[in-house]
Design an enzyme around this catalytic site. Structure first.
Site, mmCIF file in Angstrom:
data_model
loop_
_atom_site.group_PDB
_atom_site.id
_atom_site.type_symbol
_atom_site.label_atom_id
_atom_site.label_comp_id
_atom_site.label_asym_id
_atom_site.label_seq_id
_atom_site.Cartn_x
_atom_site.Cartn_y
_atom_site.Cartn_z
ATOM 1 N N ASP A 192 -13.512 -29.188 25.216
ATOM 2 C CA ASP A 192 -12.899 -28.160 24.374
ATOM 3 C C ASP A 192 -13.104 -28.445 22.890
ATOM 4 O O ASP A 192 -13.580 -29.521 22.511
ATOM 5 C CB ASP A 192 -11.400 -28.022 24.701
ATOM 6 C CG ASP A 192 -10.727 -29.364 25.002
ATOM 7 O OD1 ASP A 192 -11.257 -30.396 24.573
ATOM 8 O OD2 ASP A 192 -9.680 -29.367 25.662
ATOM 9 N N ASN A 229 2.379 -30.033 29.968
ATOM 10 C CA ASN A 229 2.619 -28.737 30.629
ATOM 11 C C ASN A 229 1.633 -28.507 31.784
ATOM 12 O O ASN A 229 1.570 -27.403 32.323
ATOM 13 C CB ASN A 229 2.527 -27.593 29.610
ATOM 14 C CG ASN A 229 1.145 -27.484 28.973
ATOM 15 O OD1 ASN A 229 0.203 -28.158 29.399
ATOM 16 N ND2 ASN A 229 1.011 -26.631 27.970
ATOM 17 N N HIS A 235 -1.692 -28.699 31.571
ATOM 18 C CA HIS A 235 -3.032 -28.178 31.232
ATOM 19 C C HIS A 235 -4.114 -29.227 31.440
ATOM 20 O O HIS A 235 -3.864 -30.426 31.343
ATOM 21 C CB HIS A 235 -3.072 -27.582 29.808
ATOM 22 C CG HIS A 235 -3.015 -28.556 28.675
ATOM 23 N ND1 HIS A 235 -2.425 -28.260 27.465
ATOM 24 C CD2 HIS A 235 -3.488 -29.823 28.525
ATOM 25 C CE1 HIS A 235 -2.552 -29.278 26.629
ATOM 26 N NE2 HIS A 235 -3.190 -30.244 27.258
ATOM 27 N N GLU A 292 -4.143 -23.493 29.327
ATOM 28 C CA GLU A 292 -2.684 -23.527 29.298
ATOM 29 C C GLU A 292 -2.117 -22.852 30.558
ATOM 30 O O GLU A 292 -2.835 -22.124 31.260
ATOM 31 C CB GLU A 292 -2.187 -22.808 28.037
ATOM 32 C CG GLU A 292 -2.653 -23.447 26.720
ATOM 33 C CD GLU A 292 -1.919 -24.751 26.368
ATOM 34 O OE1 GLU A 292 -1.627 -25.552 27.275
ATOM 35 O OE2 GLU A 292 -1.669 -24.967 25.166
#
Ligand code: F6R
Length: 253
Positions: free
Chosen positions: A64, A133, A135, A140
């Site tokens: 990313d 979370n 990811h 996400e």
């Protein structure tokens, strides 16, 4: 899915690095998928201690990049990958690919990144961390399980978590370009590393929870060769710890 539970964060880096070196020496890894963030840093440092011409010949693909940070910005993933991967492993910068988050046409940049992975013959081994979370990459919660490289909006929680790398939380970009979950699933092998109690809930959802976009890492349940390499704290919410330790101890027949 294979779960390896080790004692310390350092053990996680050592184990994952050994797996990668084994694959490189066996000629099974030519294209390595690399992650940024804190989780894989110790693994890169171990690889650095085992630099070789085989390691230096690897091609690398990052997961990313932030949108709107110039590649020269010290916290752009271009810069982080250059510092932590390209230089440590002695890779040829020409062979290191990071999505272009500064492109004027981001959709074209995402398509070009997917094309580069395809042209190289696919990723042989993908290194992953996991967000609190759930990811992976910057996919996400509620990301499509079939997603490809694209622009995503970062959650406030992710921006807060990553504020430690910036002078001020408001400097953390709001958007990123990330390989999709469908892209990651195409890697031939996946090694996810996680250390510390802060990751325990996300790890438990990913490994033992339902397959669901709300925990993007749960998509790895669909992967035929995904390994979670965890320290004791990151593993602490897993209900089947005893089973994973038995498998570790006895191996396969
Ligand atoms: C980084 C990435 C993220 C991180 C995750 C965990 O390229 O794609 O998924 O792996 O945010 O970050 P750390 O390791 O800093 O806790």
């Amino acid at each position: 899915m294979h779960v390896v539970i080790l004692e310390t964060p350092a053990d996680v880096g050592d184990y994952a690095a050994r797996e990668i070196l084994r694959g490189v020496d066996a000629g099974q890894i030519r294209n390595l998928g690399v992650a940024t963030g804190s989780s894989p840093l110790s693994l890169y440092k171990v690889l650095e201690r085992h630099r070789s011409s085989r390691l230096a010949a690897l091609h690398a693909f990052a997961l990313d990049e932030y949108v709107g940070l110039a590649p020269e910005h010290p916290e752009s993933y271009h810069a982080v990958i250059h510092r932590e991967v390209t230089q440590r492993l002695g890779l040829d910068p020409e062979n290191v690919h990071v999505p272009d988050g500064s492109a004027t046409d981001l959709a074209a940049a995402c398509a070009a990144f997917e094309a580069a992975i395809r042209a190289a013959g696919g990723i042989d081994l993908q290194i992953l961390g996991i967000g609190r979370n759930g990811h992976i990459g910057f996919n996400e919660p509620t990301s499509s399980l079939a997603s490809r490289t694209r622009v995503k909006t970062l959650m406030s929680a992710t921006r807060r978590d990553n504020a430690r790398f910036f002078s001020d939380a408001s400097c953390v970009p709001t958007h990123c370009v990330t390989q999709g979950l469908g892209t990651i699933l195409e890697a031939r092998r996946v090694i996810l590393v996680a250390q510390g109690a802060a990751k325990a809930a996300a790890v438990a959802s990913a490994v033992e929870g339902p397959l669901a976009g709300i925990c993007p890492a749960s998509v790895l349940q669909l992967h035929p060769d995904a390994v979670f390499v965890l320290d004791r704290e990151a593993a602490r919410d897993l209900t089947l710890q005893e089973y994973y330790r038995n498998v570790q101890e006895h191996g396969s027949p």
